[in-house]
Design an enzyme around this catalytic site. Structure first.
Site, PDB file in Angstrom:
ATOM      1  N   ASP A 169       0.772  -1.291   0.296  1.00  0.00           N
ATOM      2  CA  ASP A 169       0.101   0.068  -0.158  1.00  0.00           C
ATOM      3  C   ASP A 169       1.092   1.478  -0.176  1.00  0.00           C
ATOM      4  OD1 ASP A 169      -2.210  -1.078   0.105  1.00  0.00           O
ATOM      5  OD2 ASP A 169      -2.096  -1.646   2.344  1.00  0.00           O
ATOM      6  N   ARG A 191      -1.586  -2.776  -4.168  1.00  0.00           N
ATOM      7  CA  ARG A 191      -3.453  -3.345  -3.385  1.00  0.00           C
ATOM      8  C   ARG A 191      -4.130  -1.560  -3.439  1.00  0.00           C
ATOM      9  NH1 ARG A 191      -6.961  -6.304  -2.682  1.00  0.00           N
ATOM     10  NH2 ARG A 191      -7.609  -5.890  -0.146  1.00  0.00           N
ATOM     11  N   ARG A 250     -13.742   0.810  -6.424  1.00  0.00           N
ATOM     12  CA  ARG A 250     -12.940   1.751  -5.282  1.00  0.00           C
ATOM     13  C   ARG A 250     -12.543   2.793  -5.359  1.00  0.00           C
ATOM     14  NH1 ARG A 250     -10.284  -3.237  -0.433  1.00  0.00           N
ATOM     15  NH2 ARG A 250     -12.418  -4.853  -1.427  1.00  0.00           N
ATOM     16  N   LYS A 253     -18.421  -3.223  10.331  1.00  0.00           N
ATOM     17  CA  LYS A 253     -17.747  -4.297  10.631  1.00  0.00           C
ATOM     18  C   LYS A 253     -16.953  -3.557  12.538  1.00  0.00           C
ATOM     19  CE  LYS A 253     -15.560  -7.323   7.010  1.00  0.00           C
ATOM     20  NZ  LYS A 253     -14.865  -8.289   6.483  1.00  0.00           N
TER      21      LYS A 253
END
Length: 386
Positions: free
Chosen positions: A169, A191, A251, A259
Site C-alpha cells: 500500500d 494494493r 474502489r 464491522k
C-alpha cells in the site's frame, strides 16, 4: 557562475521546496514540520531515520529514493484465479499474495520485500518533493500509533509490487489525525493507493492528487488498477478535493464498514473521475457523504447499486434546488455534479447529510464551478504543479 549567485539559486530552490499553500477542509490547522528548516537526506538510511524519529522536520525529497531490492525478495506461493489468467482480457492479471487459495490454484511467485512493509512516520513532519523530482519507489508510508500532524506533498509513490494483490500500500492512515495529502501522484501500486485501517484516520484532506491506474497487471483484466482507495477507519473525516482519479476500475473510493461502530464523513468536491472501467464510489453504512461539483467522464458505474441500498447517507446535489438547499446548513450553496459519457447516478438528497455537515460547517471547503473542473484539475493535480 559566481559562488554568491549559486548560493542565491540554492536558497531560492530550497524556499520553493517548502510546503506550498495552506491545509484546508478537515485538515485545516495541520502544521507538519512547522518552522523546521528544510533539509534533504543524503542516504536511504538517513531518510528513514528522519521520517521515523520524533523530531519536527521538513524533509525534502529531491530525487528518486529507490527501495526496490533493499530488503531482499521472497519466492513463495501466490493464488491464481480467473483475474490472474485474464482470458480474453486486455492486460495481464494480478496474482494474490495470501495464505488461502480456495477459489484458484497455487503458482510460484517472487515479490520485493520492501514494498510490503511501510515506513512508520513520526509526528510533526512535512515531507515535500522538490520540483518534479521527488519519488518514493518501492516503499509506502504509514501513519499509526497515535502519530499525527503530517503533511505529504508533491511526491510520486510508485512500483510497489504492481504484479500482485497485497503487493503493498502506498499510504496507510490508522490511529492518526491531522493529515494533509496534497499534490502527490500514485501509480503502479500492488494494493491500495490510500487505505485507512480499523482505527481512526482522523481529520484528513486529500487534495490535488493524481491517482493513475494505468498498468499491465490488472485485477479487472483491463489495464486499469482496481484497489484505489479503501477508507474504513473508526472515526474518519475527509475533505477530498481537486483530485484526478483516472484509468482505475474500482474502489475509487470505497468507504465505510459495518464491522465497526464507525463514523465516516466525506466531502468530495471538484474532483475529476475519468476513464474508469468499473465503479467509482462504493459506499457502506456508517457513512455520510456530500458530493458536489465533481465530474465523471467515461465512468462505467459512478456509484454502485449496493451503495444505494447499504444504509449510506448521500447528498449528491442533482439539481440547482438541491444546491440552494445546502446554504441553510453549511452557509453556502452546493455545486451540482456533472456526468459525461458515464453510467447513471441516481439522485440522492438525504437530509441527514446536511444535518451532519452543519456540525462541521467550518471544515466544509468552498467549491468552484463544475464546468471548470476538467481543465483545472488536469492543470493542478499531481507532482511538479505547485
Amino acid at each position: 557562475m559566481k559562488i554568491a549567485a549559486l548560493a542565491s539559486l540554492f536558497l531560492a530552490a530550497t524556499a520553493h521546496a517548502q510546503v506550498q499553500g495552506t491545509p484546508f477542509g478537515f485538515a485545516a490547522g495541520t502544521t507538519g514540520g512547522g518552522a523546521a528548516k528544510p533539509a534533504a537526506p543524503s542516504s536511504l538510511q538517513e531518510l528513514v531515520s528522519w521520517l521515523t524519529d520524533d523530531v519536527p522536520r521538513t524533509i525534502l525529497i529531491d530525487r528518486e529514493w529507490n527501495f526496490v531490492g533493499t530488503e531482499g525478495t521472497t519466492t513463495g506461493k501466490c493464488c491464481s484465479t480467473k483475474t490472474t489468467t485474464c482470458e480474453g482480457g486486455t492486460s495481464k492479471g494480478q496474482a494474490w499474495i495470501q495464505d488461502k487459495c480456495d477459489d484458484g490454484t497455487w503458482i510460484t511467485c517472487k515479490w520485493d520485500n520492501a514494498a510490503r512493509k511501510a515506513i512508520d512516520i513520526g509526528s510533526n513532519k512535512s515531507i515535500v518533493g522538490v520540483g518534479d523530482k521527488g519519488v518514493l519507489k518501492g516503499k509506502g508510508l504509514r501513519l499509526t500509533n497515535g502519530n499525527k500532524n503530517v503533511i505529504i506533498q508533491n511526491i510520486h509513490f510508485t512500483q510497489l509490487n504492481p504484479e500482485y494483490v497485497w503487493g503493498g500500500d502506498a499510504l496507510t492512515l490508522t490511529d492518526t489525525d491531522q493529515v494533509w495529502v496534497d499534490h502527490n501522484k500514485f501509480s503502479l501500486i500492488g494494493r491500495q493507493h490510500i487505505v485507512s485501517g480499523w482505527k481512526p484516520a482522523g481529520h484528513v484532506t486529500i487534495s490535488n492528487n493524481e491517482f493513475d491506474g494505468r498498468t499491465q497487471w490488472s485485477a479487472g483484466c483491463n489495464g486499469k488498477h482496481y484497489w484505489t482507495m479503501l477508507l474504513i477507519g473508526e472515526k474518519d473525516y475527509y475533505t477530498f478535493a481537486g483530485n484526478w482519479v483516472h484509468d482505475v476500475s474500482g474502489r475509487a473510493p470505497h468507504m465505510g464498514t459495518t464491522k465497526t461502530n464507525s463514523e465516516n464523513f466525506f466531502h468530495g468536491v471538484n474532483n475529476y473521475f475519468q476513464n474508469i472501467g468499473g465503479h467509482s464510489f462504493d459506499v457502506d453504512a456508517n457513512t455520510w457523504m456530500l458530493l458536489e461539483g465533481n465530474v465523471w467522464e467515461g465512468v462505467d458505474t459512478p456509484i454502485t447499486d449496493t451503495t444505494l441500498k447499504s444504509g449510506a447517507v448521500i447528498y449528491n446535489v442533482p439539481n440547482t434546488k438541491a444546491g440552494r438547499d445546502c446554504a441553510g446548513s453549511i452557509g453556502q450553496d452546493c455545486e451540482i455534479n456533472q456526468l459525461t459519457k458515464s453510467g447513471a447516478f441516481a439522485p440522492r438528497t438525504d437530509a441527514d447529510v446536511l444535518k451532519k455537515a452543519a456540525l462541521y460547517k467550518a471544515s466544509i471547503a468552498p467549491h468552484t464551478p463544475v464546468a471548470d473542473i476538467p481543465k483545472n484539475v488536469m492543470a493542478n493535480a499531481g507532482v511538479g504543479k505547485i
